[in-house]
Design an enzyme around this catalytic site. Sequence first.
Site, PDB file in Angstrom:
ATOM      1  N   HIS A  56      44.418  17.918 -58.577  1.00  0.00           N
ATOM      2  CA  HIS A  56      43.558  17.008 -59.339  1.00  0.00           C
ATOM      3  C   HIS A  56      43.963  17.013 -60.819  1.00  0.00           C
ATOM      4  O   HIS A  56      43.418  17.752 -61.630  1.00  0.00           O
ATOM      5  CB  HIS A  56      42.097  17.465 -59.194  1.00  0.00           C
ATOM      6  N   HIS A  58      44.986  14.361 -64.220  1.00  0.00           N
ATOM      7  CA  HIS A  58      45.052  13.010 -64.800  1.00  0.00           C
ATOM      8  C   HIS A  58      46.228  12.969 -65.775  1.00  0.00           C
ATOM      9  O   HIS A  58      46.208  13.651 -66.801  1.00  0.00           O
ATOM     10  CB  HIS A  58      43.748  12.668 -65.525  1.00  0.00           C
ATOM     11  N   ARG A  60      47.432   9.937 -66.917  1.00  0.00           N
ATOM     12  CA  ARG A  60      47.123   8.775 -67.776  1.00  0.00           C
ATOM     13  C   ARG A  60      48.176   7.674 -67.808  1.00  0.00           C
ATOM     14  O   ARG A  60      47.885   6.576 -68.270  1.00  0.00           O
ATOM     15  CB  ARG A  60      46.832   9.223 -69.211  1.00  0.00           C
ATOM     16  N   HIS A 230      35.923  18.520 -57.572  1.00  0.00           N
ATOM     17  CA  HIS A 230      35.147  19.252 -58.598  1.00  0.00           C
ATOM     18  C   HIS A 230      33.691  19.536 -58.216  1.00  0.00           C
ATOM     19  O   HIS A 230      32.761  19.137 -58.897  1.00  0.00           O
ATOM     20  CB  HIS A 230      35.224  18.529 -59.950  1.00  0.00           C
ATOM     21  N   ASN A 276      32.551  15.411 -66.577  1.00  0.00           N
ATOM     22  CA  ASN A 276      31.932  14.865 -65.377  1.00  0.00           C
ATOM     23  C   ASN A 276      32.606  15.456 -64.139  1.00  0.00           C
ATOM     24  O   ASN A 276      33.813  15.275 -63.973  1.00  0.00           O
ATOM     25  CB  ASN A 276      32.085  13.340 -65.367  1.00  0.00           C
ATOM     26  N   ASP A 303      41.296  19.303 -62.767  1.00  0.00           N
ATOM     27  CA  ASP A 303      40.703  18.068 -63.294  1.00  0.00           C
ATOM     28  C   ASP A 303      41.129  17.881 -64.754  1.00  0.00           C
ATOM     29  O   ASP A 303      40.338  17.481 -65.610  1.00  0.00           O
ATOM     30  CB  ASP A 303      39.179  18.058 -63.171  1.00  0.00           C
TER      31      ASP A 303
END
Length: 428
Positions: A56, A58, A60, A230, A276, A303
């Site tokens: 997991h 990111h 971008r 998560h 989040n 995350d």
Amino acid sequence: MSKILIRGAKVLGGEPQDVLIDGETIAEVGTGLSAEGATLVEAGGQILLPGLVDLHTHLREPGREDSETVLTGTRAAASGGYTSVFAMANTHPVADTAGVVEQVWRLGKESGYCDVQPIGAVTVGLEGEKLAELGAMHDSAAGVTVFSDDGKCVDDAVIMRRALEYVKAFGGVVAQHAQEPRLTEGAQMNEGIVSAELGLGGWPAVAEESIIARDVLLAEHVGSRVHICHLSTAGSVEIVRWAKSRGIDVTAEVTPHHLLLTDELVRSYNPVYKVNPPLRTEKDVLALREALADGTIDIVATDHAPHPHEDKDCEWAAAAMGMVGLETALSVVQQTMVETGLLDWAGVADRMSFAPARIGRATGHGRPVSAGEPANLTLVDPAYRGVVDPADFASRSRNTPYEGRELPGRVTHTFLRGRATVVDGKLA
């Protein structure tokens, strides 16, 4: 490629051994090994783990290169001991077609610091209304096996059922961001005592738990695999534990920040703590640690969510949600799980390499440290103690919740198929 001899490393925390790398593979593991002309790495009792795998991340790119790029993100990953990362689909454009996932996959190949496996979107544009090209993404050069609308929940039960049915045909998995949207409208932090005192909109635990309960039942009905992103509450732990006891094919992840930090930190109003799902209570943190230890939660996933300075250096309500995590994850796990006696280093290897590779079908990663296996390896100095300084990060973004905090452990070397990407704690 040259030979590398790692001398005196504690493989998975066991007795010191030597590991000989020849080309892209591990040639030999034993004691008293020697190899003429080999580059010598004196491990001095450091811990040798299989290269870490993050299910997991990111990255971008495409679209938000001001936050991170595939190159900077994979450099951060290598610095943190990772040899494989799964890149989430919430890019611009969204990774909902074969063309976009192949672009991300090729950028990962070009970076050379870490293997990048794109995650495909479940729905077109992450809008939750129509299934994306799941089969085309799987059949593409990227070979997508994990699908997620992370950042948004697949809240329509029919769409979720159809996605589970579709990916079952090729052994894929749907990774759900469990957040009932109607229950979290205007949410700014965990719903509880602290949110009431601060007057901030609350994100209740039941918003996560209700979606997990629905989705494990859907997975059971369909006979498919579902993965919970998560996971953050004690109640979610109990639902996953119950589902596993029924034989439902569910896996779950926890982030490092949910293993360490609580919603009490939000009293500072520092947006670096805005994430989040939100930071939860001490009770939740302890339940998550126990669940990771007993295997109810299968893996640690970062995350890693980079944001540019201006998206975090603002008032709380306007700030973006998310934290960078690739370069600090192993240290947080050492502090919360190893130094508390909840996991040994073999357990860390399972939760951060073997299991995520298995869930994501990451070929060549999460393999035993033994002869004939790919030389994807991470060498860790567990005795190191250092204060986190985001200025030292390889990531393009600096939004870490650990700035100024002392954390244990340091990745000294990372090897991707026998090639050093990190040497003596610095990128090669």
